[in-house]
Design an enzyme around this catalytic site. Structure first.
Site, PDB file in Angstrom:
ATOM      1  N   ASN A 145      53.172  53.893 119.787  1.00 34.72           N
ATOM      2  CA  ASN A 145      52.001  54.321 119.009  1.00 34.72           C
ATOM      3  C   ASN A 145      52.352  55.516 118.130  1.00 34.72           C
ATOM      4  OD1 ASN A 145      49.314  52.855 119.540  1.00 34.72           O
ATOM      5  ND2 ASN A 145      50.241  52.973 121.575  1.00 34.72           N
ATOM      6  N   MET A 166      50.754  60.993 129.916  1.00 33.56           N
ATOM      7  CA  MET A 166      50.364  60.557 131.251  1.00 33.56           C
ATOM      8  C   MET A 166      49.678  61.643 132.095  1.00 33.56           C
ATOM      9  SD  MET A 166      51.088  57.483 130.976  1.00 33.56           S
ATOM     10  CE  MET A 166      50.937  56.821 132.631  1.00 33.56           C
ATOM     11  N   ARG A 167      49.051  62.593 131.448  1.00 37.66           N
ATOM     12  CA  ARG A 167      48.339  63.639 132.191  1.00 37.66           C
ATOM     13  C   ARG A 167      46.908  63.762 131.702  1.00 37.66           C
ATOM     14  NH1 ARG A 167      52.041  67.202 134.831  1.00 37.66           N
ATOM     15  NH2 ARG A 167      54.078  66.283 134.402  1.00 37.66           N
ATOM     16  N   HIS A 201      43.659  53.606 124.466  1.00 45.82           N
ATOM     17  CA  HIS A 201      43.694  52.991 125.794  1.00 45.82           C
ATOM     18  C   HIS A 201      43.749  51.466 125.638  1.00 45.82           C
ATOM     19  CE1 HIS A 201      43.125  52.768 130.085  1.00 45.82           C
ATOM     20  NE2 HIS A 201      42.281  51.776 129.866  1.00 45.82           N
ATOM     21  N   GLU A 237      36.822  65.595 129.639  1.00 44.74           N
ATOM     22  CA  GLU A 237      37.582  65.936 130.847  1.00 44.74           C
ATOM     23  C   GLU A 237      37.729  64.788 131.828  1.00 44.74           C
ATOM     24  OE1 GLU A 237      37.074  69.887 132.671  1.00 44.74           O
ATOM     25  OE2 GLU A 237      36.115  70.464 130.797  1.00 44.74           O
ATOM     26  N   VAL A 247      38.700  60.618 132.881  1.00 45.83           N
ATOM     27  CA  VAL A 247      39.817  59.715 132.611  1.00 45.83           C
ATOM     28  C   VAL A 247      39.296  58.553 131.764  1.00 45.83           C
ATOM     29  CG1 VAL A 247      41.528  58.166 133.641  1.00 45.83           C
ATOM     30  CG2 VAL A 247      41.002  60.346 134.742  1.00 45.83           C
ATOM     31  N   ASP A 248      39.653  58.547 130.490  1.00 43.17           N
ATOM     32  CA  ASP A 248      39.273  57.472 129.560  1.00 43.17           C
ATOM     33  C   ASP A 248      37.752  57.326 129.403  1.00 43.17           C
ATOM     34  OD1 ASP A 248      42.045  56.902 129.322  1.00 43.17           O
ATOM     35  OD2 ASP A 248      41.966  55.639 131.089  1.00 43.17           O
TER      36      ASP A 248
HETATM   37  C1  GRF Z   1      49.840  52.323 125.304  1.00 45.16           C
HETATM   38  O1  GRF Z   1      49.550  51.058 125.825  1.00 45.16           O
HETATM   39  C2  GRF Z   1      48.609  53.178 125.256  1.00 45.16           C
HETATM   40  O2  GRF Z   1      47.439  52.449 125.027  1.00 45.16           O
HETATM   41  C3  GRF Z   1      48.573  53.782 126.631  1.00 45.16           C
HETATM   42  O3  GRF Z   1      49.910  54.026 126.951  1.00 45.16           O
HETATM   43  C4  GRF Z   1      50.745  53.116 126.227  1.00 45.16           C
HETATM   44  C5  GRF Z   1      51.718  53.952 125.469  1.00 45.16           C
HETATM   45  O4  GRF Z   1      52.675  53.164 124.799  1.00 45.16           O
HETATM   46  N1  GRF Z   1      47.741  54.961 126.671  1.00 45.16           N
HETATM   47  P1  GRF Z   1      53.577  53.817 123.696  1.00 45.16           P
HETATM   48  O5  GRF Z   1      54.298  55.006 124.373  1.00 45.16           O
HETATM   49  O6  GRF Z   1      52.707  54.273 122.579  1.00 45.16           O
HETATM   50  O7  GRF Z   1      54.549  52.757 123.296  1.00 45.16           O
END
Ligand code: GRF
Length: 207
Positions: free
Chosen positions: A16, A94-95, A113, A146, A148-149
């Site tokens: 991304n 991832m946090r 997401h 704050e 998660v998603d």
């Molecule tokens: C993606 O699927 C995004 O939606 C999720 O984590 C993944 C990250 O992939 N939050 P990348 O690192 O952007 O390839």
């Protein structure tokens, strides 16, 4: 149009991030990626960013596994502010962000997401959707709060689940759409067209 300065937070692959960098370089969005930050020193995204000429660095996230303590969040905020960042994009970071970070960039943090929220928040969303047996899944760009998603939804795109899909093939098709809608959301932000009203994000007409 003036380009907004974007900071991207990553932990891993960075596809991304790459799509955003590419769109900014091609002039497809009125944004410039000012800095990429990672909580993982081995994230492939760091090298990828550097290769495309974008400054990228690892910042020690502290001992906690799933979030950062206020002092660590302050360090991330300090670097982002120093670079003049106006919009923070989480791209596979991832946090969970806590108060210190969120207050520093309130209303200026987005996340992508890989499901149609509020279905299947958290990890392995594509597999969650596949396991559940839904016929349609997709992806969501939302503002970050704050939870998660849980923040207000900016854009979503549907992706059908095909008969012969596996969680992996589904994830692959969803990812392609992620790469498109993240930049679309950034462009709407850059144009000042996103107005948050409670849970609803109103998309104002373009000029
Ligand atoms: C993606 O699927 C995004 O939606 C999720 O984590 C993944 C990250 O992939 N939050 P990348 O690192 O952007 O390839």
């Amino acid at each position: 149009m003036r380009k907004i300065k974007v900071g991207i937070l990553v932990s891993g692959r960075g596809s991304n991030m790459e799509a955003i960098i590419e769109n900014s370089k091609k002039g497809n969005i009125d944004a410039e990626v000012a800095i990429v930050l990672s909580d993982n020193p081995d994230a492939p995204a760091l090298e990828k960013a550097k290769k495309s000429g974008v400054e990228a660095m690892y910042i020690y996230p502290g001992e906690k596994k799933t979030y950062m303590t206020p002092d660590r969040e302050e360090e991330y905020v300090r670097v982002l502010k120093e670079k003049g960042v106006e919009l923070v994009c989480l791209a596979g970071f991832m946090r969970v962000l806590k108060k210190t970070f969120i207050q520093a960039f309130y209303g200026k943090i987005m996340n992508i997401h890989p499901s149609l929220l509020p279905s299947f928040p958290g990890l392995n969303a594509q597999k969650q959707a596949w396991d559940y047996g839904v016929k349609v899944s997709g992806c969501t760009v939302h503002f970050v709060d704050e939870g998660v998603d849980t923040g207000p939804i900016i854009l979503q795109r549907c992706v059908p689940v095909l008969e012969d899909d596996t969680p992996e093939t589904l994830a692959h098709r969803i990812l392609k759409e992620e790469h498109k809608i993240y930049s679309e959301a950034i462009q709407l932000f850059a144009e000042g067209r996103l107005k948050v009203e409670g849970r609803r994000v109103r998309i104002l007409p373009g000029k």
